[in-house]
Design an enzyme around this catalytic site. Structure first.
Site, mmCIF file in Angstrom:
data_model
loop_
_atom_site.group_PDB
_atom_site.id
_atom_site.type_symbol
_atom_site.label_atom_id
_atom_site.label_comp_id
_atom_site.label_asym_id
_atom_site.label_seq_id
_atom_site.Cartn_x
_atom_site.Cartn_y
_atom_site.Cartn_z
ATOM 1 N N SER A 100 7.716 8.998 -6.638
ATOM 2 C CA SER A 100 7.427 10.779 -6.099
ATOM 3 C C SER A 100 8.775 11.517 -5.940
ATOM 4 C CB SER A 100 6.634 11.144 -6.071
ATOM 5 O OG SER A 100 6.054 10.585 -4.776
ATOM 6 N N GLU A 158 -5.720 6.372 -8.947
ATOM 7 C CA GLU A 158 -5.198 7.242 -8.762
ATOM 8 C C GLU A 158 -6.240 8.160 -9.599
ATOM 9 O OE1 GLU A 158 -1.055 8.791 -9.476
ATOM 10 O OE2 GLU A 158 -1.406 10.678 -9.208
ATOM 11 N N ASP A 186 7.960 1.843 -4.227
ATOM 12 C CA ASP A 186 7.462 2.152 -5.488
ATOM 13 C C ASP A 186 8.485 1.228 -6.592
ATOM 14 O OD1 ASP A 186 5.740 2.768 -7.176
ATOM 15 O OD2 ASP A 186 5.670 4.574 -6.029
HETATM 16 O O1 KIV Z 1 4.806 7.905 -5.994
HETATM 17 C C1 KIV Z 1 3.568 8.344 -5.637
HETATM 18 O O2 KIV Z 1 4.003 8.932 -4.385
HETATM 19 C C2 KIV Z 1 2.588 7.572 -5.389
HETATM 20 C C3 KIV Z 1 1.624 8.076 -5.539
HETATM 21 C C4 KIV Z 1 0.573 8.358 -6.616
HETATM 22 C C5 KIV Z 1 1.375 7.920 -4.024
HETATM 23 O O3 KIV Z 1 2.089 6.403 -6.536
#
Ligand code: KIV
Length: 283
Positions: free
Chosen positions: A47, A184, A85
């Protein structure tokens, strides 16, 4: 000093019903503040594409960007469990690329775990990364990297049929070796069923209070991100307004010459100004 949680601690927290609280972080100072606030976990979320770089979604985010931000977050929060991530196309192509890119988060940014999006279709990658000795968190429901296929940023699992798909995805991700799962934008009843059926911790963002813990995007929680606010966000501050007001006050002070004041500067050593003036007078 704060004690960093381990995957075993997180499992124990699920068993004892103690909620895990986490938030995204993209930079050194947010990570420092989150650690000072006793946050259990941090996610260097993709994000960051929207919250830091101003992209319309997460798809343009690269591995190099993620590593750079993950390194900063690790420096700011050395005693917090931090998850990197996996951005779009860092794991979809094949297992080898998935393992290599996951490994970068551990080797270069000293992450404790990685997260990737998808259900049954990413199980081979989850297994390959877990077999490489790395902790993997799954992410199902609204998965922003594939929002095009989902028809946009929409809640998922609202019918019995799609809820069953999600439950099967969740079980498969656990079976593939994930240590935890993020759900989510899913109705709370569906997330609770998943939480109750899985032995690994199940966390929620917009999926109700019955999960083993909650995450929010820090820029939403603090009122920084302005483009839109998802329904599931609770705002705890209005940093955008506070920041604009502070910057306006600075603009006014400089334009009216009320900043800087003498206390913001340095003094010459006693007698040196007179010497300087005398010297200049001779020239
Ligand atoms: O990238 C991100 O911030 C996420 C959120 C859904 C927690 O994956």
């Amino acid at each position: 000093m704060k004690k960093k949680l381990s995957a075993l601690d997180l499992l124990e927290m699920k068993r004892s019903g103690k909620k895990v609280v986490w938030v995204t972080a993209y930079d050194y100072w947010t990570a420092q503040f989150a650690e000072a606030a006793d946050m259990d976990m941090l996610l260097v979320g993709d994000s960051l594409g929207m919250c830091v770089y101003g992209y319309e979604g997460t798809v343009p985010v690269t591995m190099d960007q993620c590593i750079c931000h993950a390194e900063a977050v690790r420096r700011g929060a050395p005693n917090t469990f931090v998850i990197g991530d996996m951005p779009f196309l860092s794991y979809q192509v094949n297992n080898d690329e998935a393992v290599r890119n996951a490994g970068r988060f551990f080797k270069e940014a000293r992450m404790d775990a990685i997260k990737l999006e998808g259900g049954r279709r990413v199980c081979p990658q989850v297994k390959a990364i877990a077999d490489g000795g790395m902790l993997v968190m799954g992410h199902i429901g609204l998965t922003p990297q594939s929002s095009g296929q989902l028809g946009g940023f929409k809640a998922q699992g609202r019918t019995a049929e799609t809820a069953i798909e999600l439950i099967e995805d969740a079980l498969a991700i656990q079976e593939a070796g994930a240590f935890s799962l993020l759900v989510e934008a899913v109705p709370p009843e569906v997330c609770k069923i998943i939480r109750d059926r899985l032995t690994i911790p199940v966390y929620s963002i917009g999926a109700g209070v019955d999960a083993d813990g909650q995450v929010l995007i820090v820029s939403d929680l603090l009122g920084v991100f302005q483009a839109f606010t998802p329904k599931f966000v609770k705002r705890y501050a209005d940093i955008a307004e506070d920041t604009i007001n502070a910057l306006k006050a600075y603009v006014d002070d400089v334009r009216s010459a009320s900043f800087p004041e003498p206390k913001h500067g340095y003094t010459m050593i006693e007698g040196e100004l007179e010497k300087l003036m005398a010297e200049l007078g001779k020239r």
